[in-house]
Design a protein around this motif. Structure first.
Motif, short mmCIF file in Angstrom:
data_model
loop_
_atom_site.label_atom_id
_atom_site.label_comp_id
_atom_site.label_asym_id
_atom_site.label_seq_id
_atom_site.Cartn_x
_atom_site.Cartn_y
_atom_site.Cartn_z
N LYS A 1 56.27 -18.38 9.90
CA LYS A 1 57.36 -16.88 9.80
C LYS A 1 58.35 -17.48 8.59
O LYS A 1 58.19 -18.92 8.35
CB LYS A 1 58.31 -16.22 10.47
CG LYS A 1 59.16 -17.17 11.46
CD LYS A 1 59.34 -17.06 12.94
CE LYS A 1 60.14 -18.32 13.74
NZ LYS A 1 60.83 -17.11 14.97
N ASN B 1 49.39 -10.51 7.28
CA ASN B 1 49.07 -9.01 8.06
C ASN B 1 50.23 -7.72 8.27
O ASN B 1 49.43 -6.42 8.70
CB ASN B 1 49.35 -9.87 9.51
CG ASN B 1 47.89 -10.88 10.30
OD1 ASN B 1 46.62 -10.44 9.32
ND2 ASN B 1 48.59 -11.59 10.81
N LYS C 1 48.97 -16.34 13.07
CA LYS C 1 49.99 -17.01 14.04
C LYS C 1 51.43 -17.16 14.35
O LYS C 1 50.96 -18.84 13.76
CB LYS C 1 48.95 -16.10 15.81
CG LYS C 1 48.15 -15.26 15.69
CD LYS C 1 47.42 -15.31 16.22
CE LYS C 1 47.28 -14.08 16.81
NZ LYS C 1 45.79 -13.48 18.23
N SER D 1 52.77 -16.36 5.85
CA SER D 1 53.35 -16.12 7.74
C SER D 1 52.63 -14.56 7.91
O SER D 1 51.16 -14.09 7.22
CB SER D 1 54.74 -16.21 7.15
OG SER D 1 54.98 -14.49 6.60
N ASP D 2 52.66 -14.97 9.38
CA ASP D 2 52.01 -13.60 10.18
C ASP D 2 52.68 -12.28 8.85
O ASP D 2 51.83 -11.88 8.93
CB ASP D 2 52.76 -13.16 11.39
CG ASP D 2 52.61 -12.79 12.16
OD1 ASP D 2 51.08 -12.05 11.66
OD2 ASP D 2 52.78 -12.06 13.18
N ARG D 3 53.62 -12.21 8.57
CA ARG D 3 54.27 -11.27 8.17
C ARG D 3 53.48 -10.56 6.89
O ARG D 3 52.67 -9.35 6.48
CB ARG D 3 55.05 -10.27 8.37
CG ARG D 3 56.75 -11.84 6.99
CD ARG D 3 57.57 -10.91 6.53
NE ARG D 3 58.48 -11.47 5.72
CZ ARG D 3 59.66 -11.66 5.65
NH1 ARG D 3 60.08 -10.23 5.95
NH2 ARG D 3 60.92 -12.52 5.05
N SER E 1 44.88 -16.62 11.92
CA SER E 1 45.36 -15.16 10.96
C SER E 1 47.27 -16.14 11.38
O SER E 1 47.40 -15.05 10.92
CB SER E 1 44.63 -14.40 12.32
OG SER E 1 43.40 -14.21 12.50
#
Length: 315
Positions: free
Chosen positions: A144, A219, A141, A214-216, A139
């Motif tokens: 970035k 998600n 994690k 990326s995470d952002r 996911s």
């Protein structure tokens, strides 16, 4: 004959997990009695009351994830959707997955791994830019903007970040600046159905934001993303990816359904990772988008997974 199905999910839940559990329960409750069972301290007692498990558990222990529920179910003799603990253990480790792919001449970005406690050696021959990832997370994690590095100093900093934040080996691979594709597959053995390829379009993200999952991006600001299904690829490339993904599915002994993440550049595809138990959140999850493009409703997708699993277990 299956009469009672347990939907096994992780605690704590979030809005996506709750939506997924409710949607699957609604999809199959017309044909089966359904029990939603969290993977908690009472799990082994509760699970005795079902004939079959629709396994949705992607978490677990401190150093490993996704393999605990199937391992327990195997011990108890209860059939379930998705692959065995052994397969999850391989696929959750990106480094091990890539070793297998490379050994079978399946395209994957060149890579190396830096174990926790070891310093970065300078005799590697990869070409910048590189991307640095936790080797056993999903996911997005740990990913970035700074995960893509262009020089040695930045590479050392990101390896240190992964070691300190995740206590996992740092996977370092060449960054493929290409088209992001994901491939969903349903079935088993020779009876495999490759769903229409999904292209993730990052072009509408705000200026300065990284153009990868990326995470952002995945998600937090995913509302900027656009999806094209079928993917905007020439037919020969689509066939090449589909054939490669069928080979991967069989090679890794995946079962019932899976998702394979890919980047395409200069007429070649590169496998990034293999998700042996993708989420099935309606609309949100990539595999549900691909199923819709194939003409399946969400309920039909869930029943196809069950049908494939029942056939595999000879139920």
């Amino acid at each position: 004959m299956v009469k009672k199905i347990g939907l096994v999910y992780d605690l704590p839940t979030d809005s996506h997990i709750e939506e997924m559990v409710k949607a699957i329960e609604k999809s199959i409750s017309g044909k089966f009695e359904v029990l939603s069972i969290p993977f908690d301290d009472d799990f082994m007692q509760k699970i005795k009351n079902v004939d079959f498990v629709f396994n949705l558990s992607t978490k677990g222990g401190k150093d490993s994830r996704q393999l605990h529920v199937p391992a327990i179910l195997d011990k108890m003799g209860i059939p379930y959707t998705g692959p065995s603990a052994r397969v999850h253990a391989l696929c959750i480790d990106k480094f091990l997955t890539k070793l297998v792919l490379k050994n079978h001449n399946i395209p994957t970005p060149d890579f190396f791994v830096v174990p926790v406690g070891e310093k970065l050696c300078m005799d590697y021959t990869l070409t910048f830019p590189l991307i640095v990832k936790p080797s056993r997370e999903g996911s997005a994690k740990g990913l970035k903007k700074e995960s893509v590095v262009y020089d040695l100093d930045s590479l050392q900093k990101m390896v240190h970040y992964v070691h300190g934040e995740f206590h996992q080996p740092a996977l370092v691979e060449e960054f493929i600046d290409g088209i992001e594709i994901t491939c969903g597959i349903l079935g088993n053995g020779e009876d495999l159905e490759v769903l229409p390829l999904l292209e993730i379009d990052f072009s509408h993200l705000p200026e300065g934001v990284e153009r990868f999952y990326s995470d952002r991006v995945k998600n937090r600001i995913d509302h900027y993303l656009r999806f094209h299904c079928p993917a905007r690829l020439p037919h020969p490339m689509v066939e090449k990816i589909e054939n490669g993904c069928r080979k991967i599915f069989r090679l890794l002994e995946l079962q019932d359904y899976a998702r394979i993440d890919i980047r395409v550049k200069d007429g070649e595809y590169y496998v990034l990772e293999v998700n042996s138990l993708p989420l099935l959140v309606p609309v949100y999850s990539d595999i549900t988008k691909m199923a819709k493009a194939a003409g399946y409703t969400y309920e039909e997708l869930i029943h196809k997974i069950l049908t494939h699993s029942f056939k595999r277990w000879k139920i």
